[in-house]
Design an enzyme around this catalytic site. Structure first.
Site, PDB file in Angstrom:
ATOM      1  N   TYR A   1      -0.498  -3.628  19.432  1.00  0.00           N
ATOM      2  CA  TYR A   1       0.504  -3.848  18.239  1.00  0.00           C
ATOM      3  C   TYR A   1       0.111  -5.563  17.918  1.00  0.00           C
TER       4      TYR A   1
ATOM      5  N   LYS B   1      -1.188  -8.543  16.210  1.00  0.00           N
ATOM      6  CA  LYS B   1      -0.341 -10.259  15.698  1.00  0.00           C
ATOM      7  C   LYS B   1      -0.704 -11.098  15.900  1.00  0.00           C
TER       8      LYS B   1
ATOM      9  N   LYS C   1       0.954  -0.980  -0.267  1.00  0.00           N
ATOM     10  CA  LYS C   1       0.342  -0.159   0.109  1.00  0.00           C
ATOM     11  C   LYS C   1       0.572   1.558   0.122  1.00  0.00           C
TER      12      LYS C   1
ATOM     13  N   SER D   1       3.656  -1.863  12.330  1.00  0.00           N
ATOM     14  CA  SER D   1       4.656  -2.699  12.295  1.00  0.00           C
ATOM     15  C   SER D   1       5.124  -1.982  13.723  1.00  0.00           C
TER      16      SER D   1
ATOM     17  N   GLY E   1       3.624  -0.338  29.594  1.00  0.00           N
ATOM     18  CA  GLY E   1       3.105  -1.365  29.248  1.00  0.00           C
ATOM     19  C   GLY E   1       4.729  -2.076  28.392  1.00  0.00           C
ATOM     20  N   HIS E   2       5.463  -1.775  28.545  1.00  0.00           N
ATOM     21  CA  HIS E   2       6.787  -1.845  27.874  1.00  0.00           C
ATOM     22  C   HIS E   2       7.237  -3.442  28.221  1.00  0.00           C
TER      23      HIS E   2
ATOM     24  N   THR F   1       5.260 -12.512  14.626  1.00  0.00           N
ATOM     25  CA  THR F   1       6.292 -11.730  16.116  1.00  0.00           C
ATOM     26  C   THR F   1       6.118 -12.581  16.766  1.00  0.00           C
ATOM     27  N   ASP F   2       7.653 -12.728  17.884  1.00  0.00           N
ATOM     28  CA  ASP F   2       7.632 -13.346  18.729  1.00  0.00           C
ATOM     29  C   ASP F   2       6.668 -12.563  20.163  1.00  0.00           C
ATOM     30  N   GLU F   3       6.141 -10.996  19.720  1.00  0.00           N
ATOM     31  CA  GLU F   3       5.741 -10.434  20.949  1.00  0.00           C
ATOM     32  C   GLU F   3       3.864 -11.130  21.657  1.00  0.00           C
TER      33      GLU F   3
ATOM     34  N   LYS G   1      12.072   2.735  14.254  1.00  0.00           N
ATOM     35  CA  LYS G   1      12.698   2.185  14.829  1.00  0.00           C
ATOM     36  C   LYS G   1      14.122   2.120  16.330  1.00  0.00           C
ATOM     37  N   PHE G   2      13.692   1.131  16.910  1.00  0.00           N
ATOM     38  CA  PHE G   2      14.561   1.346  17.423  1.00  0.00           C
ATOM     39  C   PHE G   2      16.852   1.405  17.675  1.00  0.00           C
TER      40      PHE G   2
HETATM   41  P1  NAD Z   1       7.237  -2.732   7.676  1.00  0.00           P
HETATM   42  O1  NAD Z   1       6.586  -1.471   8.401  1.00  0.00           O
HETATM   43  O2  NAD Z   1       8.566  -1.504   8.052  1.00  0.00           O
HETATM   44  O3  NAD Z   1       6.776  -2.289   6.536  1.00  0.00           O
HETATM   45  C1  NAD Z   1       5.701  -2.373   6.508  1.00  0.00           C
HETATM   46  C2  NAD Z   1       5.321  -2.821   5.274  1.00  0.00           C
HETATM   47  O4  NAD Z   1       3.871  -3.278   4.518  1.00  0.00           O
HETATM   48  C3  NAD Z   1       5.433  -1.409   4.671  1.00  0.00           C
HETATM   49  O5  NAD Z   1       5.653  -1.702   2.718  1.00  0.00           O
HETATM   50  C4  NAD Z   1       3.789  -0.708   3.880  1.00  0.00           C
HETATM   51  O6  NAD Z   1       3.594   0.056   3.058  1.00  0.00           O
HETATM   52  C5  NAD Z   1       3.054  -2.123   4.057  1.00  0.00           C
HETATM   53  N1  NAD Z   1       1.285  -2.157   4.843  1.00  0.00           N
HETATM   54  C6  NAD Z   1       0.826  -1.997   5.493  1.00  0.00           C
HETATM   55  N2  NAD Z   1       0.010  -2.115   5.475  1.00  0.00           N
HETATM   56  C7  NAD Z   1      -0.271  -2.725   4.468  1.00  0.00           C
HETATM   57  C8  NAD Z   1      -1.831  -2.443   3.529  1.00  0.00           C
HETATM   58  N3  NAD Z   1      -2.767  -2.715   4.357  1.00  0.00           N
HETATM   59  N4  NAD Z   1      -1.952  -3.445   2.581  1.00  0.00           N
HETATM   60  C9  NAD Z   1      -0.272  -3.644   1.695  1.00  0.00           C
HETATM   61  N5  NAD Z   1       0.774  -3.119   2.213  1.00  0.00           N
HETATM   62  C10 NAD Z   1       0.790  -2.421   3.684  1.00  0.00           C
HETATM   63  O7  NAD Z   1       7.009  -3.723   8.455  1.00  0.00           O
HETATM   64  P2  NAD Z   1       8.548  -5.027   8.902  1.00  0.00           P
HETATM   65  O8  NAD Z   1       9.374  -4.288  10.226  1.00  0.00           O
HETATM   66  O9  NAD Z   1       9.739  -5.046   7.634  1.00  0.00           O
HETATM   67  O10 NAD Z   1       7.831  -5.534   9.169  1.00  0.00           O
HETATM   68  C11 NAD Z   1       7.110  -7.234   8.579  1.00  0.00           C
HETATM   69  C12 NAD Z   1       6.554  -8.051   8.421  1.00  0.00           C
HETATM   70  O11 NAD Z   1       7.207  -9.039   9.861  1.00  0.00           O
HETATM   71  C13 NAD Z   1       5.284  -7.564   9.768  1.00  0.00           C
HETATM   72  O12 NAD Z   1       3.872  -8.672   9.727  1.00  0.00           O
HETATM   73  C14 NAD Z   1       5.987  -7.598  11.056  1.00  0.00           C
HETATM   74  O13 NAD Z   1       5.238  -8.003  12.195  1.00  0.00           O
HETATM   75  C15 NAD Z   1       6.721  -8.507  10.908  1.00  0.00           C
HETATM   76  N6  NAD Z   1       8.098  -8.876  12.461  1.00  0.00           N
HETATM   77  C16 NAD Z   1       8.625  -7.580  12.371  1.00  0.00           C
HETATM   78  C17 NAD Z   1       9.894  -7.733  13.240  1.00  0.00           C
HETATM   79  C18 NAD Z   1      10.888  -6.969  13.550  1.00  0.00           C
HETATM   80  O14 NAD Z   1      11.477  -6.820  13.939  1.00  0.00           O
HETATM   81  N7  NAD Z   1      11.006  -5.077  12.716  1.00  0.00           N
HETATM   82  C19 NAD Z   1      10.022  -8.842  13.966  1.00  0.00           C
HETATM   83  C20 NAD Z   1       9.448 -10.499  12.961  1.00  0.00           C
HETATM   84  C21 NAD Z   1       7.865  -9.738  12.877  1.00  0.00           C
HETATM   85  O1  DAU Z   2       9.981  -8.583  18.579  1.00  0.00           O
HETATM   86  C1  DAU Z   2       9.356  -8.417  17.338  1.00  0.00           C
HETATM   87  C2  DAU Z   2       9.414  -7.074  16.986  1.00  0.00           C
HETATM   88  O2  DAU Z   2      10.570  -6.707  17.106  1.00  0.00           O
HETATM   89  C3  DAU Z   2       8.290  -6.667  15.875  1.00  0.00           C
HETATM   90  O3  DAU Z   2       7.309  -6.854  15.954  1.00  0.00           O
HETATM   91  C4  DAU Z   2       7.984  -4.983  15.542  1.00  0.00           C
HETATM   92  O4  DAU Z   2       7.092  -5.281  14.334  1.00  0.00           O
HETATM   93  C5  DAU Z   2       8.840  -4.964  15.481  1.00  0.00           C
HETATM   94  O5  DAU Z   2       9.004  -3.509  15.794  1.00  0.00           O
HETATM   95  C6  DAU Z   2       9.507  -5.003  16.968  1.00  0.00           C
HETATM   96  O6  DAU Z   2       9.500  -4.923  17.911  1.00  0.00           O
HETATM   97  P1  DAU Z   2       9.696  -3.376  19.442  1.00  0.00           P
HETATM   98  O7  DAU Z   2       8.807  -2.700  19.899  1.00  0.00           O
HETATM   99  O8  DAU Z   2      11.418  -4.743  20.368  1.00  0.00           O
HETATM  100  O9  DAU Z   2      10.920  -2.784  18.283  1.00  0.00           O
HETATM  101  P2  DAU Z   2      11.783  -1.049  18.892  1.00  0.00           P
HETATM  102  O10 DAU Z   2      12.653  -0.839  17.297  1.00  0.00           O
HETATM  103  O11 DAU Z   2      10.531  -0.012  18.449  1.00  0.00           O
HETATM  104  O12 DAU Z   2      12.067  -0.628  19.577  1.00  0.00           O
HETATM  105  C7  DAU Z   2      13.257  -1.667  20.557  1.00  0.00           C
HETATM  106  C8  DAU Z   2      13.653  -1.409  22.385  1.00  0.00           C
HETATM  107  O13 DAU Z   2      14.092  -0.298  22.363  1.00  0.00           O
HETATM  108  C9  DAU Z   2      12.439  -2.151  23.167  1.00  0.00           C
HETATM  109  O14 DAU Z   2      12.691  -2.381  23.701  1.00  0.00           O
HETATM  110  C10 DAU Z   2      11.649  -0.115  22.683  1.00  0.00           C
HETATM  111  C11 DAU Z   2      13.144   0.258  23.149  1.00  0.00           C
HETATM  112  N1  DAU Z   2      13.614   1.926  22.526  1.00  0.00           N
HETATM  113  C12 DAU Z   2      12.510   1.679  21.048  1.00  0.00           C
HETATM  114  C13 DAU Z   2      12.923   3.857  20.881  1.00  0.00           C
HETATM  115  C14 DAU Z   2      12.055   3.862  19.364  1.00  0.00           C
HETATM  116  C15 DAU Z   2      14.430   2.581  23.220  1.00  0.00           C
HETATM  117  O15 DAU Z   2      14.655   3.171  24.065  1.00  0.00           O
HETATM  118  N2  DAU Z   2      14.571   4.062  22.077  1.00  0.00           N
HETATM  119  C16 DAU Z   2      13.806   4.355  21.224  1.00  0.00           C
HETATM  120  O16 DAU Z   2      13.563   5.480  20.515  1.00  0.00           O
END
Ligand code: NAD
Ligand code: DAU
Length: 346
Positions: free
Chosen positions: A162, A166, A39, A87, A287-288, A126-128, A201-202
């Site tokens: 989130y 999931k 999208k 995400s 809720g961290h 996700t593991d979450e 993201k972090f």
């Molecule tokens: P991201 O936010 O970087 O990318 C999400 C993508 O989905 C984007 O390109 C966005 O445009 C698209 N999208 C969103 N809504 C849409 C819709 N309604 N229709 C079509 N496309 C749409 O996410 P990410 O970090 O790459 O995560 C990808 C997947 O992996 C997710 O399902 C997330 O839950 C899972 N995941 C992420 C992590 C992580 O660490 N980032 C870990 C485990 C699982």
């Molecule tokens: O565990 C898998 C998940 O990991 C995925 O399902 C999610 O899509 C992905 O975003 C990620 O979730 P987290 O919430 O763990 O990721 P985030 O990068 O947002 O944060 C990682 C850790 O860092 C978390 O404990 C919050 C903390 N944080 C985050 C940000 C953005 C900080 O301390 N400072 C920050 O600025």
């Protein structure tokens, strides 16, 4: 030989989805055509597919909740690998609406179409969904004992809008397998790092803060633990499950990468030549979740997958290099992302 010549990758313009598309193009010539259905929300970026052969990778800009479009695309596909999602936990705390729509209704739309055309479906999760774990130091087995890491049998107890969206999508997939014979597998992965990750993201937030002259921001005390995996290891694991996994099964993906946020931030500061304490503590996330940790034994022993990126320091160095060399990829968005965090005291 997998038999998958024509696959759909939803969310293939996002972080992990685009890395998967690059991985398939570079490693699996038997896949003739990849349709990326995306999208292009704030998190999706066409530039993530730049340089890929246009005769093999086609971008369809559209919504996974669009039943007609999904039906039409799935009718011509051999498999769907479903990454598309909202995400980011922090966004879900501000406005859960798109999370419910995309993550739940979008997944429902896709599995209905895959069921109709008997198309193989792999659900990225996700593991979450398993909630969180106590810190290692507070556990009798110091994090290695029974029940001290997530396994496919851990109970679902998500914490945020989130993660609960999931979890809902996982449960839909499981029900469609059991009731309708959907040919699906599920994977639940830990925190990914690597190129193309959105700067909200972090890890990329802190790297781009330092590159922009902004002090990094650590939520709360920084003792929260995440189990880091390089996104290329995630891609290989997903391919392994798609091609060798058993229908109806759930596989956990993780690479024994537990680190607390303070350690990760201090390593980023060190690798970028900054003093170890050059960061701010900011408001904690409501809720961290405290600790995530994956037991990937099933994936390793049943399907033979092993991570290749086992040196986090080296992986992080490469990631810092990527953001340093791709300022044009993130710089235009930086001010708006930080302004949004600032409104929230983060
Ligand atoms: P991201 O936010 O970087 O990318 C999400 C993508 O989905 C984007 O390109 C966005 O445009 C698209 N999208 C969103 N809504 C849409 C819709 N309604 N229709 C079509 N496309 C749409 O996410 P990410 O970090 O790459 O995560 C990808 C997947 O992996 C997710 O399902 C997330 O839950 C899972 N995941 C992420 C992590 C992580 O660490 N980032 C870990 C485990 C699982
Ligand atoms: O565990 C898998 C998940 O990991 C995925 O399902 C999610 O899509 C992905 O975003 C990620 O979730 P987290 O919430 O763990 O990721 P985030 O990068 O947002 O944060 C990682 C850790 O860092 C978390 O404990 C919050 C903390 N944080 C985050 C940000 C953005 C900080 O301390 N400072 C920050 O600025």
């Amino acid at each position: 030989m997998t038999g998958f010549k024509n696959i759909i990758v939803t969310g293939g313009c996002g972080f992990i989805g685009s890395n998967f598309v690059h991985y398939v193009v570079n490693n699996h010539p038997e896949v003739e055509h990849i349709t990326v259905l995306d999208k292009l929300t704030y998190a999706g970026n066409k530039a993530n597919l730049a340089g890929l052969p246009t005769d093999r990778v086609e971008l369809v800009v559209g919504d996974i909740c669009d039943k007609e479009l999904v039906d039409q695309l799935v009718s011509k596909a051999d498999a769907v690998v479903h990454y598309a999602a909202e995400s980011h936990n922090d966004n879900s705390l501000q406005n859960p609406d798109p999370f419910i729509q995309t993550n739940i209704v979008g997944t429902y739309t896709l599995i209905q179409a895959c069921h109709k055309y008997d198309v193989r479906f792999h659900h990225i999760s996700t593991d979450e969904v398993y909630g969180d774990l106590p810190l290692r130091e507070d556990l009798p087995g110091h994090g290695e004992g029974p029940g001290e890491k997530f396994t496919p049998d851990s109970p679902y107890r998500p914490s945020s809008p989130y993660s609960s969206s999931k979890a809902s999508s996982d449960l839909l997939v499981r029900a469609w397998v059991r009731s309708f014979g959907l040919k699906a597998t599920i994977s639940n992965c830990s925190n990914n790092y690597g190129p193309y990750q959105h700067i909200e993201k972090f890890i990329p937030r802190q790297i781009t803060n330092i590159l922009s002259g902004i002090r990094p921001k650590l939520y709360g005390s920084g003792k929260n633990v995440r189990d880091w995996i390089h996104t290329n290891d995630h891609s290989r694991a997903v391919w392994t499950i798609l091609t060798k996994g058993k229908i109806g099964e759930t596989y956990l993906i993780g690479a024994n990468g537990e680190k607390n946020n303070k350690e990760v931030l201090e390593l980023i500061l060190e690798l970028m030549g900054q003093p170890k304490d050059a960061y701010d503590h900011v408001k904690d996330r409501p809720g961290h979740d405290l600790r995530y940790a994956i037991d990937a034994t099933k994936l390793r022993t049943e399907l033979g997958w092993e991570p290749k990126y086992t040196d986090f320091r080296e992986g992080l160095k490469d990631t810092i290099k990527w953001y340093t060399e791709h300022r044009d990829w993130w710089e235009a968005e930086k001010a708006a992302v930080e302004a949004n965090y600032a409104k929230n005291g983060q």
